[in-house]
Structures are given as C-alpha cells and as structure tokens.
Design an enzyme around this catalytic site. Structure first.
Site, PDB file in Angstrom:
ATOM      1  N   ARG A 135       0.866  -1.180   0.000  1.00 50.65           N
ATOM      2  CA  ARG A 135       0.000   0.000   0.000  1.00 50.65           C
ATOM      3  C   ARG A 135       0.899   1.225   0.000  1.00 50.65           C
ATOM      4  O   ARG A 135       1.889   1.260   0.738  1.00 50.65           O
ATOM      5  CB  ARG A 135      -0.865   0.029   1.263  1.00 50.65           C
ATOM      6  N   HIS A 291     -36.959  12.884  28.790  1.00 48.15           N
ATOM      7  CA  HIS A 291     -36.173  11.891  28.053  1.00 48.15           C
ATOM      8  C   HIS A 291     -36.406  10.505  28.635  1.00 48.15           C
ATOM      9  O   HIS A 291     -36.642   9.539  27.900  1.00 48.15           O
ATOM     10  CB  HIS A 291     -34.683  12.232  28.120  1.00 48.15           C
TER      11      HIS A 291
END
Length: 460
Positions: A135, A291
């Site tokens: 690579r 919540h």
C-alpha cells in the site's frame, strides 16, 4: 458497497504523546483487534525500535498459528532499509509512506515532483520484489495539487501497489470535498483501491470517513478511542457504529467494542471522557425527566440504536431533573411498591436538594423509608454477573486451562490476561447458590491454583 477497517492503534495510536505499549501489550491488542474483526492491523513501523520489531514478530507467529486472522501491515518510509526490515518479518503487506504535497516535497524531502515520483516507483517496486502486497500512503494528500495526486496514484499502481491511502495529515478536509476527492480518484485511477487516513484536527474525521466511503474508499483507517498524533484519527468504535447505522454494514463485531476500548484505555493510560460516543460511561445514560419517560415507553425516542448492540445497557440518573415515571420505574426495579402520594413525596424531597448530583439506590430507599415510615426490603437481583480472576499453577499451559473453563455451565466468556492473574472469567448466575456452584466448578479445574471473585454492580 464494500468497506472495511484498518486499525492503526499499534502504529498511529502509539504516536499519541505519552503512550508506549509493551511488547506483551502490543500482542494482546493485536489479538483483541483480530477478535473484533478488523480487516487489517497496522502493527507498527519495525525499523523504529527493537520492541516494535519484536512485537510484530510475535504477532506474525500468532498469524501463522491461526490465532490472528486480520491482515498484518508493516509501516515503512520510502527507504530500502526500512522495507527490508519489514519484509524479513514476513508481514502480509508493507505500507510505504511519502509526503507528496508541495510543502512536504520542499521543506521535508527537498526534491522536485518528478524526483518524488521516481522515489515512489522505485521503493514500491523494491517492496514488491520481496513478494508482499504493498500500500502506498500519499502523506498530506489532502493538500496536494489534484492533478499531481492523480499522477502519484497512477505511479504507485503501475509500480505494483494495489492500494493507496489518502492521508488528511493535518485534518483540514470537510465532507463535501472529501467525497469529491475520492470520487475523482476512483474514476481517474482504475485498478486501484483507496483508503482514507483522516486526522481529527477540526473534529471532522468521522464525517470525512463517511464521505470517503460514499466517494468509493474501501478501507477506513482507525484507532481505538481515536488515539494518534495531536488529536488523533477516526475512532474505531464511532465509525463502526456510524457505518452500521447509515450503510447497514457491520464492519466489526459491535458487541466487543466496549471490551476493546477498555483494554486500550488501560494500556495507553489515556482515559476515555465519560461522554465519549458508544463506549463512554454516559453514552446510554439518560437524565432529563421527559427523556427518561420517552425511553421507558420506547427506547428509540432517545437512542439511535439499542445499547445491547454494543454490549452495553441503558440507565438513567435520578436527581432534580427526574420525573415521576423514572422514579416509579426505579422503585419497581428495586421491588418496592409506593403509592402515587408516596412517590410525589419522595420526588419533592429530591427536588428540595437541587445540588445533589445523583441519588444512588440506597439513597432512594432511605428517602422512601423516611416518607413512608416503613422498613423497605428491596428484592435481590434476578441475575448475578461476576468476574472471576483465575491464577494457574506454574507448570500448566494457560490455554489448556482456558479451554476447560469455557465449557463450565454459567461461564459466558473466558480471557487470558496479563498481571497478577492469568485468566479472567465472566459468569452469570440466577442466584448466590448457583454462583457459588460455578465458582466451585472453576476451582475444581485441573491447573487452577486460586480465584478472586468480583461482583458486577452496574454496567454503563
């Protein structure tokens, strides 16, 4: 859509100021990364120091034994000596990096653009001659003239690299530009696959990684907990969750991320903030009354994915923000039944002390007893979780003991560890009697010399 993870905790992660991994820690982290399912592990730059070299050597031994399945990548400068050191370790892939922006060519390498292309071609060809995959990393690719960057990628491909990593080395990309960049490279340089190595200097690393995927990148570089130079790169746990949510692809085993994050936190010495996404203590804890009420009715009101997906559990804080729904639920979980009037009285007591950061279960029981005038007896937990540390006799093979422990009823997970103990066993039992029986069964295993039991009180 194809996408995978290259994790660079052992290379980029160790470039975090103050972070040094021992050889044993490097090997343990590599095993954990493989277990979680990352496609590639960037195991380090072996020419840097003897400990990195030895760590990669031991990692490759485990790879040959089948104990690590990820592709192992060795990092290298565009220098033949570095390449030789990586090649002699028989890594699966050598990653050669070279700064390609004008500022890197002038201030660091002192070469022309054409000279740089020759160096890139020569070193990639040399690495390929050792029989490994290659690579090329275009360091500072995000600040490189696009036409020249395309030439760099074509040069790398023609020299034998099958992948090119585009490094946003100083973290200045933004999603729209990232998507356009990768789309262009994929179109203009066929026969090559692209990685993104996104730094987080502007807090956009995860967003840029997602945009790169849309542009055609097939590998995302990460570190556990986002470690790395300066402010780090893409955090593995965050991008894995985002890819699952947005693209429906599970690039790693999500339920193992918490354990991995804790391991790297321990060995790096860099604590995770409690509000860290996915693996932070507060990631699935709710506070505001509205919540909590929503979550109790339908968790998806305030959760993008269930915490169980990541091996977590939800919880909520009891304090001045708490509403009656949350309070009632908490007492029901404790096995304590209070009337609506009594719940209102407990809630009034809580709100009358607004500076208390949170109330523990024992605090709530004390308040409830003061309100009701009754002695309240909470029910014992329905399930008991425990972590049992196991010390092995000196003359036994630890892995053999691990295998024997793994088949005991009630044992959920077995891990070989470093430190004063050799093995950590996670167990679940219905009651204390069953837990005691599991512990006795563990102690009866041949090769076990002693145990230490820790009860799990709460999971975040």
């Amino acid at each position: 859509m194809k996408v995978g993870i290259l994790d660079s905790t052992l290379r980029e992660g160790e470039q975090t100021p103050g972070v040094v991994f021992t050889i044993d820690q490097r090997v343990e982290i590599a095993k954990a990364l493989s277990d979680v399912g990352v496609q590639m592990i960037e195991a380090g730059h072996p020419a840097v120091s003897s400990d990195i070299y030895e760590g990669i050597k031991r990692i490759m031994k485990l790879k040959r034994e089948g104990l690590i399945t990820s592709e192992i990548v060795g990092h290298s400068r565009a220098v033949k000596k570095d390449i030789e050191v990586a090649a002699e370790l028989e890594v699966d892939r050598i990653a050669i990096f070279y700064g390609v922006s004008d500022i890197h060519l002038k201030a660091k390498h002192h070469v022309t653009r054409e000279e740089a292309l020759n160096i890139i071609a020569e070193t990639i060809s040399y690495a390929k001659s050792h029989g490994v995959k290659v690579r090329f990393t275009a360091e500072d690719g995000s600040r490189t003239d696009l036409d020249y960057l395309i030439k760099v990628c074509k040069t790398a491909r023609d020299a034998g690299a099958d992948r090119v990593s585009i490094a946003d080395t100083v973290g200045i990309l933004y999603p729209t530009k990232t998507r356009e960049l990768f789309s262009t490279l994929v179109r203009e340089v066929p026969g090559l696959e692209f990685d993104i190595h996104a730094h987080n200097d502007l807090g956009l690393a995860v967003a840029n990684a997602l945009a790169a995927i849309e542009g055609g990148a097939t590998i995302i570089h990460t570190t556990v907990n986002g470690l790395g130079e300066r402010v780090g790169i893409v955090p593995l746990q965050v991008i894995a969750a985002a890819i699952k949510y947005h693209f429906g692809i599970e690039v790693v085993k999500l339920n193992k991320l918490q354990q991995l994050a804790s391991l790297v936190e321990k060995y790096s010495g860099i604590p995770m903030p409690p509000n860290y996404p996915i693996t932070g203590d507060y990631a699935f804890i709710h506070k505001a009354g509205i919540h909590v009420a929503g979550v109790l009715n339908d968790p998806s009101t305030y959760e993008f994915m269930p915490p169980e997906t990541f091996g977590r559990s939800r919880d909520y804080v009891i304090d001045k923000y708490t509403g009656k729904h949350a309070l009632k639920d908490r007492f029901e979980k404790l096995g304590v039944k209070l009337s609506d009037v009594e719940l209102d009285q407990v809630l009034a007591k809580i709100k009358s002390n607004p500076n208390v950061r949170f109330y523990r279960d024992v605090d709530l029981l004390e308040i409830a007893e003061s309100v009701t005038g009754r002695v309240l007896k909470p029910k014992p937990p329905e399930n008991i979780e425990a972590l049992i540390s196991v010390k092995c006799e000196s003359n036994v093979y630890t892995t053999a003991v691990t295998r024997r422990l793994s088949v005991i009823p009630g044992v959920k997970e077995v891990m070989e560890i470093s430190g004063d103990y050799d093995i950590l066993v996670k167990v679940e039992a219905k009651d204390p009697n069953e837990l005691n029986q599991i512990i006795e069964n563990i102690r009866a295993v041949k090769g076990v010399s002693s145990t230490l039991t820790s009860l799990v009180l709460k999971k975040m």
